[in-house]
Structure formats: C-alpha cells, structure tokens
Design a protein around this motif. Structure first.
Motif, PDB file in Angstrom:
ATOM      1  N   ARG A   4     -11.774  14.925 -15.840  1.00  0.00           N
ATOM      2  CA  ARG A   4     -12.283  14.712 -14.394  1.00  0.00           C
ATOM      3  C   ARG A   4     -13.720  14.443 -14.600  1.00  0.00           C
ATOM      4  N   GLU A   5     -14.512  15.168 -15.659  1.00  0.00           N
ATOM      5  CA  GLU A   5     -15.980  15.074 -15.758  1.00  0.00           C
ATOM      6  C   GLU A   5     -16.168  13.550 -16.041  1.00  0.00           C
ATOM      7  N   MET A   6     -15.451  12.823 -17.063  1.00  0.00           N
ATOM      8  CA  MET A   6     -15.771  11.492 -17.103  1.00  0.00           C
ATOM      9  C   MET A   6     -15.637  10.662 -16.000  1.00  0.00           C
ATOM     10  N   ARG A   7     -14.643  10.810 -15.106  1.00  0.00           N
ATOM     11  CA  ARG A   7     -14.485  10.243 -13.658  1.00  0.00           C
ATOM     12  C   ARG A   7     -15.698  10.719 -12.915  1.00  0.00           C
ATOM     13  N   ILE A   8     -16.244  11.880 -13.001  1.00  0.00           N
ATOM     14  CA  ILE A   8     -17.570  12.150 -12.167  1.00  0.00           C
ATOM     15  C   ILE A   8     -18.467  11.348 -12.844  1.00  0.00           C
ATOM     16  N   LEU A   9     -18.797  11.042 -13.957  1.00  0.00           N
ATOM     17  CA  LEU A   9     -20.021  10.455 -14.715  1.00  0.00           C
ATOM     18  C   LEU A   9     -19.833   8.840 -14.432  1.00  0.00           C
ATOM     19  N   ILE A  10     -18.453   8.285 -14.486  1.00  0.00           N
ATOM     20  CA  ILE A  10     -18.508   6.878 -14.001  1.00  0.00           C
ATOM     21  C   ILE A  10     -18.647   6.593 -12.740  1.00  0.00           C
ATOM     22  N   HIS A  11     -18.308   7.496 -11.817  1.00  0.00           N
ATOM     23  CA  HIS A  11     -18.525   7.364 -10.435  1.00  0.00           C
ATOM     24  C   HIS A  11     -19.755   7.232 -10.121  1.00  0.00           C
ATOM     25  N   GLU A  12     -20.782   8.180 -10.702  1.00  0.00           N
ATOM     26  CA  GLU A  12     -22.120   8.262 -10.603  1.00  0.00           C
ATOM     27  C   GLU A  12     -22.889   6.994 -10.891  1.00  0.00           C
ATOM     28  N   LEU A  13     -22.076   6.361 -12.351  1.00  0.00           N
ATOM     29  CA  LEU A  13     -22.985   5.074 -12.643  1.00  0.00           C
ATOM     30  C   LEU A  13     -22.616   3.799 -11.734  1.00  0.00           C
ATOM     31  N   ARG A  14     -21.844   4.230 -10.651  1.00  0.00           N
ATOM     32  CA  ARG A  14     -21.455   2.853  -9.860  1.00  0.00           C
ATOM     33  C   ARG A  14     -22.429   2.582  -8.753  1.00  0.00           C
ATOM     34  N   GLU A  23     -24.243   1.900   0.819  1.00  0.00           N
ATOM     35  CA  GLU A  23     -24.713   0.559   1.228  1.00  0.00           C
ATOM     36  C   GLU A  23     -23.398  -0.532   1.649  1.00  0.00           C
ATOM     37  N   SER A  24     -22.338  -0.334   1.000  1.00  0.00           N
ATOM     38  CA  SER A  24     -21.263  -1.347   1.012  1.00  0.00           C
ATOM     39  C   SER A  24     -20.105  -0.764   1.771  1.00  0.00           C
ATOM     40  N   GLU A  25     -19.748   0.583   1.742  1.00  0.00           N
ATOM     41  CA  GLU A  25     -18.529   1.169   2.200  1.00  0.00           C
ATOM     42  C   GLU A  25     -19.049   1.804   3.547  1.00  0.00           C
ATOM     43  N   GLY A  26     -20.267   2.211   3.829  1.00  0.00           N
ATOM     44  CA  GLY A  26     -20.382   3.150   4.904  1.00  0.00           C
ATOM     45  C   GLY A  26     -20.123   4.782   4.555  1.00  0.00           C
TER      46      GLY A  26
END
Length: 902
Positions: A743-753, A758-761
């Motif tokens: 879960r925490e890796m998913r959060i960190l990866i999402h924050e790096l995106r 800007e792109s999705e609204g």
C-alpha cells in the motif's frame, strides 16, 4: 271499553299530536329566546304520552315496568327544561352558563340511573302494585323510595322558581308580552297541579291525567302563537326603549310637574332623578316652552348648561285622556354637533370662496343649468372681462371668447357644448382631466396662453363644472426663445463635432501606437508564466520589439558577473561573421561592455566612429553606416544583461521609443531574474522531494521489509521447532506487513507520477488515484456526486490534496477495506465527505497530538474559505468533512455504517 276510556285515549292521542306539532314548530324557530329548551320539553311530553298509551294493554309485568320507566325520563327532565326556558325568557338571552346547565342536570340524570337500577336498591320505588282498571292494566298503588322525594322536591322547586321568573319578567314587559307570560304560566300550572295530585294521591283516578293537562297547555301555547306571536316576538324591556334611548325624554303632568325622565335627558341637563322628579319643569328649565295649543310642536333652543352652550331640538306632544290634556311628552334631541358642523361648513364655504377669488389661476364655475356662478379675479385679468358682465350668464354665450391655438369650426364648438352638457348631467365627459394648452384673446386683442383643465364637482343629484386656467404665457415665450437657442446650439454642436472627429482620429492613431507598445510589455510580462525555455522566450520578445520600433536587427546578452562576460542568448537579422564576434564579449573595452560599466543607456552611437570599432559591424559599399542603441537590463539593483538594437545611422529613435526600450529592458531583466530564481527553486524542490522519498522509504517500506526479515527468521525457527501455531502467526504477520508495504509503495509511486489534475481533471484524478492505489491493494471504493460541480482551479487543487491525504491515512493507519467519497454541490454550498470503515481514532487525543496531516487538511480547507471537520468512531469508521458555504447537513452515522456493512 267504556266511554271514559275511549275519551281518555282520544284526548291522549290529540295531546301527542299537539305536543309534536309544537315541538317541530319551536325547533324551526331556534333564534327565538327559549325556543330550544321549550321545543325539547314538548318532545319529552310526547314521549311521556306515548309511553303511557303503550303501557295500557296487558302484555306482561316486564312490559308494564319498561314503559313505566320510560315515563320517568320526561318526568325527570321536563321540570329541568322548563326552568332553563324560564331563565332564558327572564334574561332574554339564548346563552346560559355551561357549568350551570350541567349542574342543574345532575339530579335528573341520577334519577334516570336509579329508575333503571331500582331492583338493586329500591331507592326510587319501594313497592308498586298493578292490576286492571277497567280495560287498562296499570299500576294501582305506589310506595315511593327516599330518592323519589328528593327528585319531587327538586322538580317542584324548579317549576315554582321558573314561574316566579316569568311573573317577574312580565312586570317589566309591555302589554303584549305580559299576555305571553300569563299564558305561559297558565300552560304550566295546570299540568303541575295534576302531577302533584297524582304524586300525593289527591286524585282518586288511577289513570294518569297528565295527557288531558297537556292538551290544555297545548291549547294555551297555540293561543300564544296565533294571537301574541309567541316565538316570533321577543320582549323588549322598558329600559331599552326609554332609559337607554339616545334622545332625552321627560313626561310632565298638566301642572308641569315632572313625572318621569330618562337617562339621556338627565345627561343632557346635568341633573339626577332626585333633583327633577316631582319638580316644576318651568322653574327648573325655563328655556323649555310648553305650548298652550293642543298640538305637537317642534322648535330649537340654545341653553347654557354647565360651562358650555348646548343646542337642542325640542319636540312637545300632548298626552290626552278622554279628550282632555293630562300632560305632555317632551323629547330633547342634542343637535350641538350638527350645529357645529353647519357652522364649520359655512366657514369652509367662506374660505373656499376666498381661496378661489384670490387664486393666481383663472377659475370659472357653472351650475347644473350652465349658468356662471363664479368668475374670479385671475380670470378677469386673463380675459380683461369684468365679472359683473359674466356672472349669471349662460356659458354657451361665453365659449366663443376662447380661441384655441388652431381655428375651431362651429361644428367643433357645438361638440364642446354637447360635452359640457353631458358632464353636467352625468359627471362624465371627454373634456375632463385632460390638460389642453389654449390661447386666450382679450378685448384689446392681446394674446395670452394658458393651460386649461375641466373637471366636475358633485352637487346634490347633479354636477357643477369648474374651468381652471393657469397662465403659461411666460413659459410659452420662454419655450419659443429656447427653441431658437436650440437651433443655434445645434449648429455650434455640428461644428464642434467635426473638430472632435479630427481630434478623435489623431487620438486613435496615438492609442494604436500606445497599444502596440503596451502589447510588447504585456508579452514580456506574460512570458514569465509560459512554459518556454529562456532562449525561445527572449527571441520571441526580440522579434516583437524590433517590429514595434521598426528597427533592422538586435541582440540580447546576459551578463556573467563571475567571469565578467556577456553571453549572447537571442539575436535577429545579424551577419554570421558578426555573430561569431559577439557570442562571448568581455564586459569592458567595447561598446557592449560600456553599457554594463556605465550602468546607463547608450543611444544612437555611430559604429563607424573610430572609438566604437572595437567590434566591427560589417558594412558593404551598398549599405550606409549603422548606429547602436544599448539598454541595460537590471533587476533588484543587479545588472542582468544588455538589450542592443541596430539601425542605419540616418535614422534616430524618438524619445517615446527610447523610453519604451528602457521600460522593456527593465521588464526583461525581471523576467530573466525570475527565470533564474525558478530554476534554483526547482532544483531545491527536487532535492527536498528526494530527501522526503528517502525518509518515507526508510520510515515505511524499509521498516516493513525489515519486519518481513524478522518475522521470516522467526518463522523458520518455529518451523524447525515444529511449533505450527507460531509458524502461522509469523506468516500472518508477514502477510500483513507485505500488504502494508505494498500500500505504501503504491502511494509513493502515485505521488511520483505527473499531476493528474492537468491531464484528467478533478473527478478523473480522484478516480485514477483510487484505481491505481486503493483498488490494486484490495480496497473497495464508491464515489457519489449530487449536483453539478462548479469549482475553481484553486479549489480543485486544495480539495484533491485533502482527498489524497485522507486516502493515505485510510491506507496507512486505519486499515480500511472500503472508502466512500460523497460530493454535494449547489449554488449556495459544496460539501465533501471522505469516509472509511477503518479502525477509527480518538479525535480529542489526535487534536492534542497536532498531527501534521490533520493540520495540513484544515489549512487547505481554510485557504479556499471552507470549514473542516472530522467525525470518527473508535474501532468503527472515520469521516473527513469539508464544506464551502453553509449546507446545514449532518453526517448520518447510522446510514454511513449501513453503507459499509450492507
């Protein structure tokens, strides 16, 4: 069957018919005083007679006792109803106290209960013997109980009091109503006597003679209805006719002594009964005249009574007995107020005439016959016609004096005459309330102008008509002068308009030039917010600058203070060889460096001059020599670079363009400095983000991995020791920590995106986050949106950050398996709820700890003018609530739990 028995049956049936008719008649006349209880009384009497008749044939002892008990119903309530009727008749009021009516009904009601329950207690009838009396089977002997005598005493008392009330009322009523009262008493006495005779065994006949008694009563009531209008006429008391009449009344005998005086006369004369009754009228009130003639006389008097003067209309009427005058009836009508009104009316009329005669407007009033009755001074001045020549004349003779602005034909004059006649008869005319501007021609042929209004005046059954003329000669003459002045002014305006058009053309050209200059400044200022690199931005700016000032070529150098060098970053329309020379220029001993060293602008420097040839500008034989204008770019007191412009030496920049170049140079300096600061800030942000990621990886994932190593090692030992329970426990711990690490890796990866807003609204970014993180780690989610979202860019950014922080908390700390996001939007408010079914927490304890996540969410909500709130149930669920505006919603905890656990 004997003749007496047949007579008894016929009379009983006749009595029932009479009583029924009376009950129906009186019931329909419920507005008459006492008609309701009287109507119910005769309904009960009808029941009494019918019960008596039905009990005569022998069926059984039970049959006889049943109808005997029915007879006691009217026997108990008729005296009660008679008393209510007598009380209403006495008070002359259909309304009695409800409490009194209920209290009086207590004894009859108790009587009925005791009659029907008599076999249980024998309080009403102790013993009764029955047998045949001729052909009839009746009760021949009564032995009454104790309560019967209570009932009898109560009933006879009510009957006697009711008679006394009617007798007392009869003494106060007029003669016709006294007859009503006497017949009412007669109709009650005879049944009362018969009933008392049966009660005390005074009548030797066992049959109940009450039907015969009520036949007599019915006949008396019928006489009342037919001759004395009983039920139609209500008694009117003497006090209401005389004592409380508005007019004063005195009655005197033939010796002028006062026999009677009413309340109104006492009030008029400021006296009392003791001071007047028996006294001589002429001595007391000499202003009241008693005529000697035997006729009615009307006159007015104005006596001085007390501290004021009164005015009375006196009416004296003789009272005759057997053709002789036995006294006089004197009526006094107070007409003081009427006299005052008449005086006031006369005063108003006098004032009205005064106002009309002194009015500045001309006023003419004609009566309903068309004659002139008022012609004031102002109208006389307007037409120079004296009032004495017009008063009393017919208006049709005067109308030709009025000459309207346009010539009026005889047909039109006839129409005006007809409209005036119509107004006099009906009060309606097309001439009324329509102001008309007219011209008036007097005898001396002078012309004046007036505003003319015609309106009706109500007078009795007809109408008067008022003609009002307001002199507007001065206004008309002023209007003519104003029209001439307007013509002159229009011509001058046309001339001034032509001059203004020329001036506007000049101003428009200047505005276009200034707009062009400002567009350059705007472009330079706006370039700082564009995602262009510095070189492209400065080249675009240079193109626009050269176009604006009509220059041939130019360059932009940035000053490297550390190496004391000017580096070329932008250029336009320059020779390649010359470009090689100016790529890197020492900031001294050349014309470019002079701008940095001197710290000011170099204007129109000739490059063919010997001292300016340090960096030779290539010039062919076909070209003329070039001039150089250099502008220093500065920001915050620091030299940033040089903006250089080249053009033929024969052309010189005007002062306006030099000022424009100076301003542009300053703006370019600020843009370059901001660009440098932004690059430094981005570098710092990258470093800080790397450090944060390192901390997060160390504090979360690294520790989770280390925990996995520890639990796996412990599991191996447990396995070797054959401790299966420990192995399972360590495997569960390994699974939990692996899930949390994921879960925490998913959060960190999402924050790096990249920023998904800007792109999705807004909604797309939230959905992307939930799909990328929560869904992949096995957390179910639900998004509910009510209304149309209308959020600003800043609101979307802050709300998305709050949602992200709440989701992170749900994954890291709450161990949630489901997340619900609710959004409600309207014109007045926006509400956001992020709820999870995690373990929850103690809000008070969390507030004391001042967690950075909660503080950050609260600050973000306040920055967009919203409110922030958290609701949490320990070991249950957590809701984060943000409101913009006032929604008055309450989080329904029960409903929310139902959504989680359906």
């Amino acid at each position: 069957m004997t003749i007496f028995e047949i007579f008894y049956l016929v009379v009983s049936i006749l009595s029932a018919v009479i009583c029924t008719g009376l009950a129906v008649y009186l019931f329909r006349r419920t507005k008459a005083v006492g008609s309701t209880p009287f109507s119910i009384t005769y309904m009960f009497i009808t029941l009494w007679i019918l019960a008596q008749l039905l009990s005569l044939p022998y069926v059984s002892e039970a049959w006889l006792m049943f109808w005997t008990n029915i007879r006691f119903l009217p026997l108990a309530f008729v005296p009660y109803l008679w008393f209510l009727f007598a009380l209403q008749f006495y008070l002359q009021s259909p309304r009695l106290s409800r409490k009194l009516v209920v209290l009086l009904a207590l004894v009859p009601s108790i009587t009925q209960v005791l009659v029907w329950t008599n076999p249980l207690h024998y309080l009403f009838i102790n013993n009764a013997q029955s047998g045949y009396y001729g052909s009839f089977y009746i009760i021949t002997s009564w032995h009454w109980g104790i309560f019967f005598w209570v009932h009898a005493a109560y009933s006879y008392t009510l009957m006697l009091i009711g008679m006394i009330l009617i007798i007392h009322a009869a003494a106060r009523f007029l003669q016709v109503y006294r007859g009503q009262a006497i017949l009412l008493i007669t109709s009650a006495i005879f049944p009362l006597l018969i009933t008392m005779g049966h009660t005390f065994n005074l009548i030797p006949i066992y049959l109940d003679l009450t039907p015969i008694a009520f036949t007599v009563s019915g006949i008396a009531i019928i006489l009342n209805i037919s001759s004395l209008h009983f039920g139609k006429l209500a008694p009117i008391e003497k006090e209401k006719l005389i004592e409380y009449m508005r007019d004063g009344m005195l009655m005197i005998d033939q010796n002028h002594e006062i026999l009677d005086i009413n309340y109104a006369a006492l009030r008029f004369l400021h006296t009392s009964h003791l001071q007047t009754i028996g006294k001589n009228l002429i001595k007391l009130y000499p202003f009241i005249n008693i005529p000697d003639i035997n006729e009615r006389e009307i006159y007015e008097i104005e006596p001085h009574i007390g501290n004021e003067i009164k005015r009375f209309e006196v009416i004296t009427s003789p009272i005759q007995r057997q053709g002789q005058i036995s006294g006089w009836l004197i009526l006094l009508r107070d007409i003081t107020e009427i006299a005052l009104v008449e005086m006031a009316y006369k005063d108003i009329e006098r004032r009205f005439n005064k106002v009309i005669m002194h009015s500045h407007d001309g006023i003419v009033i004609i009566d309903d016959t068309g004659k002139i009755i008022i012609w004031n001074q102002a109208m006389e001045n307007l037409l120079t016609v004296k009032r004495s020549e017009l008063i009393g004349r017919n208006v049709w003779d005067v109308i030709p004096i009025f000459t309207f602005r346009h010539n009026i034909s005889s047909e039109n004059l006839h129409t005006i005459e007809e409209e005036i006649k119509k107004g006099l008869s009906s009060g309606n005319s097309s001439l009324f309330d329509l102001p008309v501007e007219i011209s008036l021609q007097s005898k001396n042929k002078s012309q004046r102008f007036a505003e003319f209004i015609v309106y009706p005046i109500k007078a009795g059954n007809g109408y008067y008509i008022c003609f009002s003329c307001h002199d507007i000669t001065d206004q008309v003459e002023a209007r003519i002068i104003l029209q001439e002045a307007n013509t002159i002014l229009e011509n001058e305006i046309k001339e001034r308009t032509a001059d203004l058009e020329d001036l506007m053309n000049t101003l428009e050209k200047r505005i276009q030039d200034r707009t062009k200059d400002l567009s350059v400044l705007y472009f330079v200022s706006a370039s700082a917010n564009q995602n262009l690199n510095l070189e492209d931005m400065l080249n675009n700016a240079l193109i626009l600058i050269l176009e604006t000032i009509s220059a041939s070529s130019g360059t932009i150098h940035i000053y490297d203070e550390e190496n004391n060098i000017l580096n070329l970053i932008a250029f336009q329309n320059l020779d390649k060889d010359f470009l090689q020379l100016i790529q890197k220029i020492p900031a001294e001993n050349n014309i470019f460096g002079d701008v940095i060293q001197k710290g000011n602008t170099i204007i129109n420097a000739d490059l063919s001059n010997e001292k300016n040839k340090t960096i030779p500008y290539p010039v062919t034989q076909e070209q003329e020599s070039m001039s150089f204008t250099g502008n220093l770019m500065r920001a915050k007191g620091k030299n940033i670079g040089v903006l250089s412009v080249f053009q033929p030496s024969s052309k010189h920049f005007p002062v306006e363009q030099i000022a424009l170049l100076t301003t542009i140079s300053e703006h370019l300096g600020v843009v370059i400095e901001n660009h440098n600061l932004q690059q430094k800030a981005e570098k710092v942000a990258i470093i800080e983000e790397r450090q944060r990621l390192a901390r997060d990886l160390h504090d979360s994932v690294n520790q989770r991995l280390y925990s996995l190593i520890l639990y796996s090692s412990a599991g191996k030992k447990a396995y070797h020791n054959a401790n299966e329970e420990k192995v399972i426990q360590h495997l569960d711990k390994i699974d939990q920590n692996a899930q949390l690490a994921l879960r925490e890796m998913r959060i960190l990866i999402h924050e790096l995106r990249p920023d998904p807003l800007e792109s999705e609204g807004f909604i797309g970014a939230i959905t992307q986050r939930l799909n990328f993180v929560e869904k992949r780690v096995g957390v179910d989610y639900e998004i509910n949106i009510e209304g149309e979202l209308d959020l600003s860019r800043e609101e979307e950014s802050e709300l998305f950050s709050i949602i992200t922080e709440a989701l992170n908390n749900g994954l890291k700390h709450a161990n949630a398996s489901k997340i619900i996001i609710n959004m409600v939007s309207s014109e007045e408010y926006f509400r956001l709820e992020i709820c999870d079914n995690g373990i929850g927490f103690d809000i008070k304890t969390a507030s004391k700890r001042n967690g950075l996540g909660i503080i950050s969410m609260r600050e973000r909500a306040e920055r967009i003018g919203g409110s922030f709130n958290i609701q949490s149930a320990y070991d249950n669920f957590t809701c984060v609530i943000v409101e913009i505006g006032q929604s008055n919603f309450q989080c329904d905890i029960t409903a929310m739990k139902g959504k989680f656990y359906d």
